[in-house]
Design an enzyme around this catalytic site. Structure first.
Site, PDB file in Angstrom:
ATOM      1  N   ASN A  10       0.879  -1.171   0.000  1.00  0.00           N
ATOM      2  CA  ASN A  10       0.000   0.000   0.000  1.00  0.00           C
ATOM      3  C   ASN A  10       0.910   1.212   0.000  1.00  0.00           C
ATOM      4  O   ASN A  10       1.464   1.581   1.032  1.00  0.00           O
ATOM      5  CB  ASN A  10      -0.895  -0.018   1.247  1.00  0.00           C
ATOM      6  CG  ASN A  10      -1.708   1.256   1.369  1.00  0.00           C
ATOM      7  OD1 ASN A  10      -1.774   2.058   0.426  1.00  0.00           O
ATOM      8  ND2 ASN A  10      -2.327   1.471   2.525  1.00  0.00           N
ATOM      9  N   TRP A  11       1.038   1.805  -1.183  1.00  0.00           N
ATOM     10  CA  TRP A  11       1.979   2.921  -1.291  1.00  0.00           C
ATOM     11  C   TRP A  11       1.409   4.222  -0.732  1.00  0.00           C
ATOM     12  O   TRP A  11       2.101   5.240  -0.714  1.00  0.00           O
ATOM     13  CB  TRP A  11       2.380   3.115  -2.760  1.00  0.00           C
ATOM     14  CG  TRP A  11       3.389   2.102  -3.231  1.00  0.00           C
ATOM     15  CD1 TRP A  11       4.075   1.196  -2.453  1.00  0.00           C
ATOM     16  CD2 TRP A  11       3.846   1.897  -4.572  1.00  0.00           C
ATOM     17  NE1 TRP A  11       4.921   0.453  -3.230  1.00  0.00           N
ATOM     18  CE2 TRP A  11       4.813   0.856  -4.541  1.00  0.00           C
ATOM     19  CE3 TRP A  11       3.539   2.488  -5.795  1.00  0.00           C
ATOM     20  CZ2 TRP A  11       5.461   0.406  -5.688  1.00  0.00           C
ATOM     21  CZ3 TRP A  11       4.179   2.031  -6.942  1.00  0.00           C
ATOM     22  CH2 TRP A  11       5.139   1.009  -6.885  1.00  0.00           C
ATOM     23  N   HIS A 104      -9.330   1.472   5.070  1.00  0.00           N
ATOM     24  CA  HIS A 104      -8.043   1.697   5.753  1.00  0.00           C
ATOM     25  C   HIS A 104      -8.243   2.709   6.884  1.00  0.00           C
ATOM     26  O   HIS A 104      -9.038   3.641   6.757  1.00  0.00           O
ATOM     27  CB  HIS A 104      -7.016   2.209   4.744  1.00  0.00           C
ATOM     28  CG  HIS A 104      -5.629   2.201   5.292  1.00  0.00           C
ATOM     29  ND1 HIS A 104      -5.164   3.172   6.142  1.00  0.00           N
ATOM     30  CD2 HIS A 104      -4.619   1.300   5.163  1.00  0.00           C
ATOM     31  CE1 HIS A 104      -3.923   2.886   6.492  1.00  0.00           C
ATOM     32  NE2 HIS A 104      -3.565   1.752   5.911  1.00  0.00           N
ATOM     33  N   GLU A 106      -6.586   5.160   7.792  1.00  0.00           N
ATOM     34  CA  GLU A 106      -6.396   6.566   7.404  1.00  0.00           C
ATOM     35  C   GLU A 106      -7.648   7.107   6.721  1.00  0.00           C
ATOM     36  O   GLU A 106      -8.010   8.267   6.893  1.00  0.00           O
ATOM     37  CB  GLU A 106      -5.157   6.679   6.496  1.00  0.00           C
ATOM     38  CG  GLU A 106      -3.875   6.478   7.289  1.00  0.00           C
ATOM     39  CD  GLU A 106      -2.739   5.838   6.511  1.00  0.00           C
ATOM     40  OE1 GLU A 106      -2.771   5.830   5.272  1.00  0.00           O
ATOM     41  OE2 GLU A 106      -1.809   5.329   7.176  1.00  0.00           O
ATOM     42  N   GLU A 176      -5.087  -4.300  10.901  1.00  0.00           N
ATOM     43  CA  GLU A 176      -4.031  -3.301  11.056  1.00  0.00           C
ATOM     44  C   GLU A 176      -4.285  -2.500  12.325  1.00  0.00           C
ATOM     45  O   GLU A 176      -5.087  -1.549  12.309  1.00  0.00           O
ATOM     46  CB  GLU A 176      -4.024  -2.336   9.870  1.00  0.00           C
ATOM     47  CG  GLU A 176      -3.754  -2.981   8.526  1.00  0.00           C
ATOM     48  CD  GLU A 176      -3.187  -1.982   7.522  1.00  0.00           C
ATOM     49  OE1 GLU A 176      -2.097  -2.239   7.021  1.00  0.00           O
ATOM     50  OE2 GLU A 176      -3.819  -0.943   7.272  1.00  0.00           O
ATOM     51  N   SER A 222       3.818  -1.607  10.389  1.00  0.00           N
ATOM     52  CA  SER A 222       5.270  -1.678  10.584  1.00  0.00           C
ATOM     53  C   SER A 222       5.859  -3.056  10.281  1.00  0.00           C
ATOM     54  O   SER A 222       6.781  -3.507  10.957  1.00  0.00           O
ATOM     55  CB  SER A 222       5.648  -1.220  12.003  1.00  0.00           C
ATOM     56  OG  SER A 222       5.263   0.129  12.198  1.00  0.00           O
ATOM     57  N   GLY A 243       3.093  -0.745   4.245  1.00  0.00           N
ATOM     58  CA  GLY A 243       3.202   0.645   3.825  1.00  0.00           C
ATOM     59  C   GLY A 243       4.653   0.996   3.552  1.00  0.00           C
ATOM     60  O   GLY A 243       5.226   0.655   2.523  1.00  0.00           O
ATOM     61  N   GLY A 244       5.282   1.653   4.516  1.00  0.00           N
ATOM     62  CA  GLY A 244       6.624   2.210   4.348  1.00  0.00           C
ATOM     63  C   GLY A 244       7.653   1.250   3.777  1.00  0.00           C
ATOM     64  O   GLY A 244       8.427   1.619   2.875  1.00  0.00           O
TER      65      GLY A 244
END
Ligand code: 13P
Length: 264
Positions: A10-11, A104, A106, A176, A222, A243-244
């Site tokens: 997930n960019w 998500h 966010e 998540e 993470s 993600g990251g």
């Protein structure tokens, strides 16, 4: 139960078309000749979907392109019309999108998405035969307040309201914990396993043991090359939503490699 793990990048709001091309070319060259017993998904920003489709699904698509499925990070609950800024499921289909991340944290916390709107999007995604990656998870305050199970129960029951067993079979759940997203704090494998087992038990309550045994539940928050193996070794964890650490080809690949058994 044999569930194929699914590793999805997930960019978020990172990488336009140029950076997408750089990533994909590098990633594909790295996986050359390798065969993972896992599904690999990349979900770039909408604006990079045409480039990704071009790289993976045209006659000139580079070798190994078939190894990657395309994901979107959201979709509209509406079909078409006066919905400024929205992207419909049929528009996504034009670019070979197979998966769509929905709910998500966010989107829930920053953009006000509710269980009801997420449920509507899930239904719309299934109408277009897109596979939802349905995200759930608690905040730190909710966990510390002893509300973990009630929060997950509400998110699952409301999010999946009136979703048929057939459509559930095409859905992936992503657990998540909000406190683990982008913070560097990962849930311990025991915390993650406990939450996943609870979510699977909810699915068993709602849809029966067979559906619960089949549904894939990813962990997100993470995930890194260094913790992927331990998390993925848990019996109820079936892949990761990253993600990251999925912004860099080698790191994404190392997560997949460490988290999956390589098929020869
Ligand atoms: P990080 O891997 O950056 O913590 O993000 C997780 C996430 O939100 C994936 O959807």
């Amino acid at each position: 139960m044999n569930r194929k793990p699914i590793f999805a990048a997930n960019w978020k709001m990172n990488k336009g078309a140029v950076e997408t091309e750089d990533f994909v070319k590098s990633f594909l060259s790295k996986i050359q000749g390798q065969n993972f017993a896992a599904e690999i998904v990349i979900a770039p920003p909408f604006i990079a979907l045409p480039k990704l489709a071009d790289l993976l699904h045209t006659a000139t698509a580079v070798q190994n392109a078939h190894a990657i499925q395309i994901g979107a990070q959201n979709c509209s609950e509406y079909d078409s019309g006066a919905y400024t800024g929205e992207i419909s499921v049929l528009m996504l289909r034009e670019f070979f999108v197979h998966y769509v991340i929905l709910g998500h944290s966010e989107r829930r916390s920053i953009f006000g998405e509710t269980d009801a709107s997420i449920n509507a999007k899930l239904k719309k995604a299934r109408e277009a035969n897109l596979k939802p990656i349905f995200c759930i998870g608690e905040t730190l305050a909710e966990r510390e307040g002893g509300k973990l199970e009630s929060v997950l129960r509400t998110q699952v029951t409301e999010g999946l309201k009136d979703i048929s067993e057939k459509d559930l079979a095409e859905t992936v759940i992503a657990y998540e914990p909000v406190w683990a997203i982008g913070t560097g704090v990962t849930a311990t494998s025991q915390q993650a396993q406990d939450a996943h087992a609870f979510v699977r038990s909810l699915i068993a309550e709602l849809y029966g043991a067979d559906a619960a045994g089949k549904i894939r539940i990813q962990y997100g928050g993470s995930v890194k090359p260094g913790n992927a193996a331990e998390l993925m070794a848990c019996p109820d964890i079936d892949g990761a939503l990253i993600g990251g650490a999925a912004l860099e080809p080698q790191s994404f690949l190392d997560i997949i490699r460490n988290g999956t058994v390589q098929a020869q």
